[in-house]
Design an enzyme around this catalytic site. Structure first.
Site, mmCIF file in Angstrom:
data_model
loop_
_atom_site.group_PDB
_atom_site.id
_atom_site.type_symbol
_atom_site.label_atom_id
_atom_site.label_comp_id
_atom_site.label_asym_id
_atom_site.label_seq_id
_atom_site.Cartn_x
_atom_site.Cartn_y
_atom_site.Cartn_z
ATOM 1 C CG HIS A 1 -1.933 1.072 1.273
ATOM 2 N ND1 HIS A 1 -3.124 0.962 1.984
ATOM 3 C CD2 HIS A 1 -1.968 2.312 0.713
ATOM 4 C CE1 HIS A 1 -3.823 2.080 1.850
ATOM 5 N NE2 HIS A 1 -3.124 2.932 1.091
ATOM 6 C CG HIS B 1 -1.216 6.230 -2.486
ATOM 7 N ND1 HIS B 1 -2.363 6.078 -3.230
ATOM 8 C CD2 HIS B 1 -1.511 5.760 -1.249
ATOM 9 C CE1 HIS B 1 -3.311 5.547 -2.485
ATOM 10 N NE2 HIS B 1 -2.823 5.339 -1.271
ATOM 11 C CG HIS C 1 -7.618 3.451 -0.463
ATOM 12 N ND1 HIS C 1 -6.907 2.869 -1.481
ATOM 13 C CD2 HIS C 1 -6.726 4.222 0.239
ATOM 14 C CE1 HIS C 1 -5.639 3.273 -1.406
ATOM 15 N NE2 HIS C 1 -5.506 4.098 -0.373
ATOM 16 C CD GLU D 1 -7.618 6.645 4.484
ATOM 17 O OE1 GLU D 1 -8.138 6.613 3.357
ATOM 18 O OE2 GLU D 1 -6.547 7.243 4.732
ATOM 19 C CG ASP E 1 -1.614 5.649 2.784
ATOM 20 O OD1 ASP E 1 -1.872 5.363 1.610
ATOM 21 O OD2 ASP E 1 -2.457 6.162 3.550
ATOM 22 C CG ASP E 2 0.099 8.944 0.656
ATOM 23 O OD1 ASP E 2 0.183 8.894 -0.577
ATOM 24 O OD2 ASP E 2 -0.936 8.617 1.279
HETATM 25 N N1 HPA Z 1 -6.573 7.463 1.199
HETATM 26 C C1 HPA Z 1 -7.210 7.793 0.075
HETATM 27 N N2 HPA Z 1 -6.587 8.267 -0.983
HETATM 28 C C2 HPA Z 1 -5.266 8.419 -0.936
HETATM 29 C C3 HPA Z 1 -4.555 8.103 0.196
HETATM 30 C C4 HPA Z 1 -5.246 7.579 1.319
HETATM 31 O O1 HPA Z 1 -4.701 7.258 2.387
HETATM 32 N N3 HPA Z 1 -3.263 8.388 -0.074
HETATM 33 C C5 HPA Z 1 -3.213 8.851 -1.341
HETATM 34 N N4 HPA Z 1 -4.424 8.877 -1.871
HETATM 35 ZN ZN ZN Z 2 -3.702 4.782 0.505
#
Ligand code: HPA
Ligand code: ZN
Length: 326
Positions: free
Chosen positions: A16, A18, A196, A199, A277-278
């Site tokens: 996971h 991006h 996703h 969340e 994630d990021d």
């Molecule tokens: N959630 C949804 N979209 C996203 C995320 C996330 O954590 N990171 C980058 N795009």
């Molecule tokens: Zn994500």
């Protein structure tokens, strides 16, 4: 051997991630300058100061703005290569990378430029860094279904490079069921599927991702605990959750790591994996995410080993390849 060294050393897969979320402030400034793009922050420090988020949307606003500096194939190559070097450092052996083509095609960047830049770096990484990979194209769920369908059509010419499709961006108000037809077509065309869900959105969105989109994995899924029958289903089918602990704290999904649902999900026997994630925005790559959980929940080496095993079990790789790592 201390826990830090143990976590660092154990082979791991990242599922996971991006790629646009790996754009470090320094890289952002360097690419912006090269492309003659003005950004509204004076310095790397000023930009970093802006990385304080109240929720998912406040992050996405900055994340999409940052991605605006990416213009040509070299930019996408450099972005991806920089991430792979970091992954190599952390003994990540396999990566499954998300990219958001609509973030770029909306700005007039050609689909092919994005895919080729990322793919070229991933191929070099497989050859020179021994990191295997697959590429997952995400649809932006805040945009209409018709635009996702158009994006899927563009991906058909790149079926040899794109393994799967996913769903990301603003979750609340954009349930998975909005994309039933797109995912149906994607599956027919041979793409694997993830989404996703859960969340910020409710457990119901996780049900929709499973039932309506028929996904093979859930990204995040940390709100699954709200529904006992959902937990039973995730456990029975061993549908993996790709959890991103530092992301969830930065975006205020949980107040602090002790309150994160991770341990309850893990203890109930769900296939939980740990991801970043990021990482450029949330303050840590995979190792830092493992460490944050280890600190909050006093995870043992056995727990860490199980999480690393889960990461390969949940990966889109053959049983033979899994056997190399597990
Ligand atoms: N959630 C949804 N979209 C996203 C995320 C996330 O954590 N990171 C980058 N795009
Ligand atoms: Zn994500």
């Amino acid at each position: 051997m201390d826990m830090n060294v143990f976590i660092q050393g154990i082979p791991k897969a990242e599922l996971h991630l991006h790629i646009e979320g790996t754009l470090a402030p320094e890289t952002l400034f360097r690419i912006a300058e090269r492309n003659g793009i003005r950004i509204k922050f004076d310095s790397v420090d000023a930009l970093r100061q802006a990385y304080r988020f109240d929720n998912l949307q406040s992050f996405l606003d900055i994340y999409y703005e940052g991605a605006g500096v990416l213009q040509n194939e070299t930019d996408f190559y450099e972005l991806t290569w920089e991430y792979l070097l970091k992954a190599k450092d952390q003994n990540i052996r396999h990566v499954e990378i998300f990219f958001d083509p609509q973030t770029h095609t909306e700005r007039g960047i050609v689909f092919e430029t994005v895919v080729n830049g990322i793919y070229h770096a991933l191929s070099d990484g497989a050859r020179n860094l021994n990191i295997s990979f697959c590429l997952i194209m995400c649809f932006l769920r805040h945009l209409p279904e018709s635009e996702a369908m158009e994006t899927l059509s563009q991906a058909l010419d790149f079926r040899d490079k794109i393994t799967g499709v996913g769903l990301d961006s603003s979750e609340s108000g954009h349930p998975p069921s909005k994309f039933i037809r797109v995912f149906e077509k994607a599956r027919k065309e041979g793409f694997l599927t993830v989404a996703h869900a859960g969340e910020e959105g409710p457990a119901e969105y996780i049900w929709e991702a499973i039932k309506d989109l028929k996904v093979q994995r859930i990204d995040h899924g940390v709100r699954a605990l709200e529904d006992k029958s959902l937990i039973n289903e995730l456990k029975r089918r061993q549908i993996p959750l790709t959890i991103c602990p530092l992301s969830n704290i930065k975006l205020c999904v949980f107040k602090n790591m002790q309150e994160h649902s991770f341990k309850k999900l893990f203890d109930q026997g769900l296939c939980v994996t740990v991801n970043s994630d990021d990482p450029a925005y949330f303050g840590g790559y995979v190792v830092e995410n493992y460490l944050a959980l280890q600190n909050a929940f006093q995870l043992t080496r056995k727990d860490i080993t199980q999480l690393a095993i889960n990461s390969f079990n949940a990966a889109f790789i053959s049983q033979d390849k899994k056997a190399i790592f597990i």
